[in-house]
Design a protein around this motif. Structure first.
Motif, PDB file in Angstrom:
ATOM      1  N   LYS A 159       0.939  -1.314  -0.052  1.00 30.93           N
ATOM      2  CA  LYS A 159       0.083   0.112   0.133  1.00 30.93           C
ATOM      3  C   LYS A 159       0.873   1.474   0.118  1.00 30.93           C
ATOM      4  CE  LYS A 159      -3.943  -2.096   2.147  1.00 30.93           C
ATOM      5  NZ  LYS A 159      -5.128  -1.923   3.365  1.00 30.93           N
ATOM      6  N   GLN A 160       1.925   1.194   0.602  1.00 27.67           N
ATOM      7  CA  GLN A 160       3.010   2.555   0.581  1.00 27.67           C
ATOM      8  C   GLN A 160       3.424   2.537  -0.523  1.00 27.67           C
ATOM      9  OE1 GLN A 160       5.489   1.626   3.889  1.00 27.67           O
ATOM     10  NE2 GLN A 160       4.385   2.704   5.406  1.00 27.67           N
ATOM     11  N   ALA A 161       4.164   1.546  -1.058  1.00 27.68           N
ATOM     12  CA  ALA A 161       4.550   1.724  -2.660  1.00 27.68           C
ATOM     13  C   ALA A 161       3.336   2.007  -3.719  1.00 27.68           C
ATOM     14  CB  ALA A 161       5.308   0.369  -2.886  1.00 27.68           C
ATOM     15  N   LYS A 162       2.304   1.469  -3.509  1.00 28.02           N
ATOM     16  CA  LYS A 162       1.315   1.825  -4.534  1.00 28.02           C
ATOM     17  C   LYS A 162       1.204   3.375  -4.390  1.00 28.02           C
ATOM     18  CE  LYS A 162      -3.280   0.703  -6.054  1.00 28.02           C
ATOM     19  NZ  LYS A 162      -4.158  -0.207  -6.047  1.00 28.02           N
ATOM     20  N   LYS A 163       0.686   3.867  -3.162  1.00 29.60           N
ATOM     21  CA  LYS A 163       0.482   5.116  -2.932  1.00 29.60           C
ATOM     22  C   LYS A 163       1.574   6.016  -3.598  1.00 29.60           C
ATOM     23  CE  LYS A 163      -0.516   8.381   0.735  1.00 29.60           C
ATOM     24  NZ  LYS A 163      -0.454   8.729   2.371  1.00 29.60           N
ATOM     25  N   ARG A 164       2.945   5.634  -3.222  1.00 29.02           N
ATOM     26  CA  ARG A 164       4.018   6.628  -3.804  1.00 29.02           C
ATOM     27  C   ARG A 164       3.983   6.609  -5.410  1.00 29.02           C
ATOM     28  NH1 ARG A 164       6.872  10.891  -2.799  1.00 29.02           N
ATOM     29  NH2 ARG A 164       8.875  11.028  -4.071  1.00 29.02           N
ATOM     30  N   LEU A 165       3.884   5.544  -5.943  1.00 33.50           N
ATOM     31  CA  LEU A 165       3.776   5.275  -7.361  1.00 33.50           C
ATOM     32  C   LEU A 165       2.696   6.021  -8.016  1.00 33.50           C
ATOM     33  CD1 LEU A 165       4.648   1.570  -7.879  1.00 33.50           C
ATOM     34  CD2 LEU A 165       5.795   3.604  -9.075  1.00 33.50           C
ATOM     35  N   ASN A 166       1.620   5.931  -7.410  1.00 32.19           N
ATOM     36  CA  ASN A 166       0.391   6.720  -7.895  1.00 32.19           C
ATOM     37  C   ASN A 166       0.645   8.139  -7.854  1.00 32.19           C
ATOM     38  OD1 ASN A 166      -1.305   4.737  -8.669  1.00 32.19           O
ATOM     39  ND2 ASN A 166      -2.208   4.286  -6.631  1.00 32.19           N
ATOM     40  N   VAL A 211       9.823   3.209   2.718  1.00 25.26           N
ATOM     41  CA  VAL A 211       9.106   2.699   1.197  1.00 25.26           C
ATOM     42  C   VAL A 211       8.162   4.147   0.987  1.00 25.26           C
ATOM     43  CG1 VAL A 211       7.224   1.568   0.404  1.00 25.26           C
ATOM     44  CG2 VAL A 211       8.959   0.416   1.829  1.00 25.26           C
ATOM     45  N   SER A 212       7.522   4.938   1.841  1.00 30.42           N
ATOM     46  CA  SER A 212       6.850   5.955   1.547  1.00 30.42           C
ATOM     47  C   SER A 212       7.533   6.976   0.969  1.00 30.42           C
ATOM     48  CB  SER A 212       6.395   6.741   3.077  1.00 30.42           C
ATOM     49  OG  SER A 212       7.352   6.964   3.894  1.00 30.42           O
ATOM     50  N   THR A 213       9.112   7.171   0.876  1.00 28.45           N
ATOM     51  CA  THR A 213       9.659   8.122   0.035  1.00 28.45           C
ATOM     52  C   THR A 213      10.497   7.299  -1.221  1.00 28.45           C
ATOM     53  OG1 THR A 213      11.490   8.180   1.583  1.00 28.45           O
ATOM     54  CG2 THR A 213       9.817   9.566   2.084  1.00 28.45           C
ATOM     55  N   ASN A 214      10.424   6.191  -1.182  1.00 26.35           N
ATOM     56  CA  ASN A 214      11.061   5.344  -2.169  1.00 26.35           C
ATOM     57  C   ASN A 214      10.599   4.128  -2.669  1.00 26.35           C
ATOM     58  OD1 ASN A 214      13.143   4.283  -3.817  1.00 26.35           O
ATOM     59  ND2 ASN A 214      14.378   3.748  -2.232  1.00 26.35           N
ATOM     60  N   TYR A 215       9.789   4.311  -3.588  1.00 21.94           N
ATOM     61  CA  TYR A 215       8.970   2.953  -3.957  1.00 21.94           C
ATOM     62  C   TYR A 215       9.939   1.656  -4.367  1.00 21.94           C
ATOM     63  CZ  TYR A 215       9.850   3.655  -8.893  1.00 21.94           C
ATOM     64  OH  TYR A 215      10.658   3.765 -10.209  1.00 21.94           O
ATOM     65  N   VAL A 216      11.100   2.068  -4.701  1.00 16.97           N
ATOM     66  CA  VAL A 216      11.931   1.032  -4.976  1.00 16.97           C
ATOM     67  C   VAL A 216      12.581   0.054  -4.056  1.00 16.97           C
ATOM     68  CG1 VAL A 216      14.277   0.343  -6.085  1.00 16.97           C
ATOM     69  CG2 VAL A 216      12.821   2.437  -7.012  1.00 16.97           C
ATOM     70  N   LEU A 217      12.353   0.727  -2.813  1.00 18.57           N
ATOM     71  CA  LEU A 217      12.600  -0.202  -1.400  1.00 18.57           C
ATOM     72  C   LEU A 217      11.555  -1.198  -1.288  1.00 18.57           C
ATOM     73  CD1 LEU A 217      14.333  -0.701   0.888  1.00 18.57           C
ATOM     74  CD2 LEU A 217      12.976   1.097   2.268  1.00 18.57           C
ATOM     75  N   ALA A 218      10.264  -1.018  -1.692  1.00 13.75           N
ATOM     76  CA  ALA A 218       9.225  -2.155  -1.627  1.00 13.75           C
ATOM     77  C   ALA A 218       9.631  -3.185  -2.259  1.00 13.75           C
ATOM     78  CB  ALA A 218       7.970  -1.433  -2.023  1.00 13.75           C
ATOM     79  N   PHE A 219      10.031  -3.164  -3.659  1.00 11.41           N
ATOM     80  CA  PHE A 219      10.468  -4.187  -4.487  1.00 11.41           C
ATOM     81  C   PHE A 219      11.769  -4.972  -3.811  1.00 11.41           C
ATOM     82  CE2 PHE A 219       8.573  -1.388  -7.413  1.00 11.41           C
ATOM     83  CZ  PHE A 219       7.976  -2.361  -8.348  1.00 11.41           C
ATOM     84  N   LYS A 220      12.516  -4.259  -3.129  1.00  9.13           N
ATOM     85  CA  LYS A 220      13.553  -4.961  -2.632  1.00  9.13           C
ATOM     86  C   LYS A 220      13.249  -5.418  -1.282  1.00  9.13           C
ATOM     87  CE  LYS A 220      17.089  -1.278  -3.564  1.00  9.13           C
ATOM     88  NZ  LYS A 220      18.117  -0.101  -2.855  1.00  9.13           N
ATOM     89  N   GLN A 221      12.336  -5.168  -0.528  1.00 10.16           N
ATOM     90  CA  GLN A 221      11.779  -5.881   0.813  1.00 10.16           C
ATOM     91  C   GLN A 221      10.892  -7.138   0.222  1.00 10.16           C
ATOM     92  OE1 GLN A 221       9.535  -3.076   2.728  1.00 10.16           O
ATOM     93  NE2 GLN A 221      11.690  -2.083   3.691  1.00 10.16           N
ATOM     94  N   ILE A 222      10.147  -6.973  -0.862  1.00  7.53           N
ATOM     95  CA  ILE A 222       9.385  -8.001  -1.296  1.00  7.53           C
ATOM     96  C   ILE A 222      10.216  -9.253  -1.836  1.00  7.53           C
ATOM     97  CG2 ILE A 222       7.406  -8.964  -2.561  1.00  7.53           C
ATOM     98  CD1 ILE A 222       6.152  -6.076  -2.343  1.00  7.53           C
TER      99      ILE A 222
END
Length: 429
Positions: free
Chosen positions: A182-189, A281-292
């Protein structure tokens, strides 16, 4: 004023990720409330309450001290237990999933606020207890303040019950993945809404003036409004060189300017780069990809061996990749229809490789995971994208996966499944 506001906003955003931020704020509130109530007591609040609602007022100093002492002791025990539970959560997440998840879990506002409520109530009760005179007359006993202390203790008990519920939910991997998603999706949107999809007229920057970083840290955020103001003021254009989320070392190139800038302006520009020792993640969506990705790799490691978690994580990864396909690899910031700032974003091809390379290494032997990845590739090829080259990157990674899987899988039935995946993706020449 605008510059100061943006800098303050960035500072507060970084502070909110610290586990001690909200507890500190609430503790200060509890301290101030105690002295405010002492002042109100001196104005005769307890006397008024005792005259109109005598059943609500504690008129014995010894009784009031006993009540407050019991509240303080119980709240300290609850706070210690709650803090221990947070540490257990962080330790389990680090051991079973990924240490990279810890900053996101630490920055959970619910846990911080609950600890803050405990601290505020404890400090309040301590200072009210100090103000009580057991041998004085009835009106010297701060009965109203004691009543408020009892009420705050009841709130703490409710917060403790909620904490037990919340901690039991937070420790589940599905909820952790959902929060990251959700944090990454919010940032990407947000980035998609502010992005200019058409080609932008931005000059070649080879001969521009280059300026270097004065300190090191993760490039978390950027005060874009301030930089646009500087560009307008100095009548220049700026190119941001590092990709957001990477670790910037002291002395490496940070940005380029079309016009040469004086030292004061350079310091002002650099001050708008938010560098920190952690990532969010809230400031860098790429981190979400790394974490997942790390959750998937850890789940498929021999020590954990949890393919169910890996499959769940792949579902979240699929939707994020589909959303990323709608974003350009470069970002431009405009003012008055003129592009003043060019920013770099990690290329989709590179992002896809960084995500799938470790997954291939740990999952290539598992035909169920490989089948799931094949479905992901097929799904991504049917999605809308801003660049046709993204489809080529997807096909390349699909070929790499199938090549590694064929080397790791020897069962004839499983090899037939690989053939079906290849045919479905139309990879056979």
């Amino acid at each position: 004023m605008k510059y100061l506001f943006n800098r303050t906003y960035i500072l507060l955003s970084n502070l909110q990720s610290k586990i001690a931020f909200y507890p500190t704020v609430f503790a200060i509130f509890g301290f101030v409330l105690a002295f405010l109530m002492i002042y109100v007591e001196n104005m005769g609040a307890s006397k008024y309450l005792n005259d109109h609602f005598p059943s609500l007022v504690v008129d014995s100093g010894n009784t009031a001290l006993s009540i407050l002492t019991a509240c303080i002791t119980g709240l300290i025990s609850m706070m210690v237990f709650s803090f221990s539970m947070v540490m257990v959560l962080l330790n389990q997440a680090s051991s079973n999933y990924s240490p990279r998840l810890l900053p996101g879990l630490i920055s959970d506002k619910n846990h911080q606020i609950i600890l803050g409520i405990y601290l505020a109530t404890i400090l309040y009760a301590i200072f009210i207890a100090v103000s009580i005179q057991p041998d004085g007359d009835n009106y010297q006993v701060p009965g109203f303040s004691v009543l408020l202390g009892i009420f705050l203790t009841v709130i703490c008990i409710w917060a403790f019950i909620y904490f037990i519920h919340n901690i039991s939910q937070s420790i589940q991997i599905n909820n952790i993945l959902d929060k990251i998603f959700k944090q990454a999706k919010k940032r990407l949107n947000f980035l998609l809404k502010t992005e200019e999809n058409e080609d932008q007229d931005f000059p070649e920057t080879t001969d521009w003036y280059e300026y270097k970083s004065a300190k090191s840290g993760y490039f978390q955020n950027l005060s874009s409004d301030n930089l646009l103001d500087i560009c307008r003021e100095k009548e220049t254009q700026i190119e941001i060189l590092p990709v957001k989320g990477i670790f910037i070392l002291n002395g490496i190139p940070l940005f380029k300017s079309k016009k040469e800038l004086d030292e004061a302006t350079v310091k002002k520009v650099i001050s708008n780069f938010s560098l920190a020792r952690g990532e969010l993640v809230s400031t860098n969506y790429v981190l979400a990809f790394k974490q997942i990705t790390e959750v998937i790799v850890k789940a498929m490691s021999p020590g954990i061996n949890d393919p169910g978690t890996a499959l769940n994580a792949l579902d979240y990864l699929t939707e994020l990749l589909a959303l990323r396909m709608q974003k350009q690899d470069k970002q431009f910031l405009k003012s008055d229809d003129k592009v003043l700032i060019k920013m770099r974003s990690i290329d989709f091809e590179e992002l896809l490789y960084q995500v799938l390379a470790p997954i291939r290494a740990y999952c290539k032997h598992d035909i169920i995971i490989v089948q799931k990845l094949g479905m992901i590739f097929f799904y991504l090829k049917t999605q809308k994208t801003v660049k046709e080259s993204y489809y080529t990157s997807i096909e390349t990674e699909a070929k790499n996966l199938l090549a590694d899987a064929r080397n790791a899988i020897k069962n004839k039935a499983d090899l037939e499944k690989l053939e079906e995946i290849e045919l479905r993706l139309n990879l056979k020449k």
